[in-house]
Write an enzyme that holds these catalytic residues in place. Structure first.
Site, PDB file in Angstrom:
ATOM      1  N   LYS A  50      -2.017  -7.859  -4.974  1.00  0.00           N
ATOM      2  CA  LYS A  50      -1.457  -7.442  -3.684  1.00  0.00           C
ATOM      3  C   LYS A  50      -1.179  -8.666  -2.813  1.00  0.00           C
ATOM      4  CE  LYS A  50      -3.481  -2.885  -3.987  1.00  0.00           C
ATOM      5  NZ  LYS A  50      -4.652  -2.022  -3.788  1.00  0.00           N
ATOM      6  N   GLN A  94     -10.112  -1.748  -0.028  1.00  0.00           N
ATOM      7  CA  GLN A  94      -9.946  -1.514  -1.466  1.00  0.00           C
ATOM      8  C   GLN A  94     -11.062  -0.594  -1.984  1.00  0.00           C
ATOM      9  OE1 GLN A  94      -7.377  -2.784  -3.549  1.00  0.00           O
ATOM     10  NE2 GLN A  94      -8.287  -1.423  -5.053  1.00  0.00           N
ATOM     11  N   ASP A 117      -2.909   2.804   3.749  1.00  0.00           N
ATOM     12  CA  ASP A 117      -2.879   3.706   2.595  1.00  0.00           C
ATOM     13  C   ASP A 117      -3.006   5.176   3.019  1.00  0.00           C
ATOM     14  OD1 ASP A 117      -2.377   4.139  -0.039  1.00  0.00           O
ATOM     15  OD2 ASP A 117      -4.380   3.664  -0.766  1.00  0.00           O
TER      16      ASP A 117
END
Ligand code: NAP
Length: 281
Positions: A50, A94, A117
């Site tokens: 990422k 994460q 997200d």
């Protein structure tokens, strides 16, 4: 037909690059904070990917790493600091977190306007109720891949294996919005094989290596493999999906491989969402 997620993500990445140039001309430098807790080897790889890919399109990032034994309040303090930092437009926590942490509790500390997200209960609720909000990256990537094969999917029966908040549940909402008939299967479901055989679109997000063979698949179906499983075969470590690719490719009309299927699209939508959040800033 193989759906080449890497290529589709590259094309999408070019559009993202253009958007980055435009937003920088307006004096906004899109920035994402990537938080990695613990030493899960897959998470380390994902964070590194990422970091690299966001840089390749001109989005800057900062990685925050914590050991397994980090105190809850230390992690909470970082998130609060990032929420207040005007230079930070997007925050990614994460998953998975080490077992002692409750993932949702920490996600919900993220300001929903920086929740890249779309996993805070606020953004989950917005997706559920049809209000504009942040949509999770992987389901957006899956939908993009499906549309790359067939634009109009209204009325098709979509079967999703898995009901997590990261993949299965938000994907079900997106497919409903696209007017599909949607079935979600999970570990308590009965007659999985026969239900899968009725799917025009079959998406597996179980994390069960090579679980789905050709017998599960309706001839001509679009099949998307979200699973990423690390296995050891003949002493060699390799990554496989939930789907037996060679078998299913003889039956499906279109199928994603693992790797180079859904994975690159997840990262592409992370960048897409980061830009959207930077725009709203
Ligand atoms: P998760 O939270 O563990 O959820 C797995 C889901 O699969 C659960 O709903 C579970 O049912 C269901 N399931 C497990 N075994 C099953 C079985 N034998 N029969 C039917 N359903 C079963 O996993 P996740 O975070 O959603 O991730 C799923 C997979 O996708 C993993 O391999 C992960 O690495 C991968 N992934 C890939 C990407 C990417 O970008 N490529 C992104 C995210 C995740 P219950 O709810 O009943 O337990």
């Amino acid at each position: 037909m193989v759906i080449d997620g890497r290529k589709i993500a590259e094309v999408f990445g070019e559009q993202i690059k253009e958007r980055v140039i435009k937003i920088k001309k307006r004096g906004i430098d899109p920035h994402i904070a990537l938080i990695n807790v613990g030493d899960d080897p897959a998470s380390k790889v994902y964070i590194a990917k990422k970091e690299k890919l966001t840089a390749s399109v001109g989005i800057s990032s900062t990685v925050y790493k914590f050991d397994d034994d980090v105190k809850e309040n230390e992690l909470a303090k970082l998130i609060e600091k990032l929420n207040l930092d005007e230079k930070v437009h997007a925050i990614l926590l994460q998953s998975p977190l080490p077992k002692k942490f409750q993932f949702q509790k920490f996600v919900d500390l993220i300001d929903p306007r920086k929740d890249v997200d779309g996993l805070t209960v606020i953004n989950q609720g917005k997706l559920f109720s049809g209000e504009p909000g942040v949509i999770p990256c992987t389901p957006q990537g899956v939908l993009h891949l499906i549309h790359s094969v067939q634009e109009n999917i209204a009325g098709l029966h979509s079967v999703i294996l898995g009901r997590s908040i990261i993949v299965g549940r938000p994907l079900a909402q997106l497919l409903l919005n696209a007017n599909c008939t949607v079935t979600i299967l999970h570990s308590y479901s009965h007659n999985m094989k026969s239900v899968c055989q009725t799917a025009d679109i079959l998406v597996s997000a179980m994390g069960k290596p090579l679980f789905i063979d050709g017998e599960f698949v309706k001839p001509g179906a679009i099949v998307i493999d979200v699973g990423v499983n690390r296995i050891e075969k003949n002493g060699l470590k390799k990554i496989v999906g939930d789907i037996v690719f060679d078998d299913v490719s003889k039956i499906a009309a279109a199928l994603t491989p693992v790797p180079n299927g859904v994975g690159p699209m997840t990262v592409a939508y992370l960048m897409h969402n980061t830009l959207n959040l930077a725009h709203c800033h």
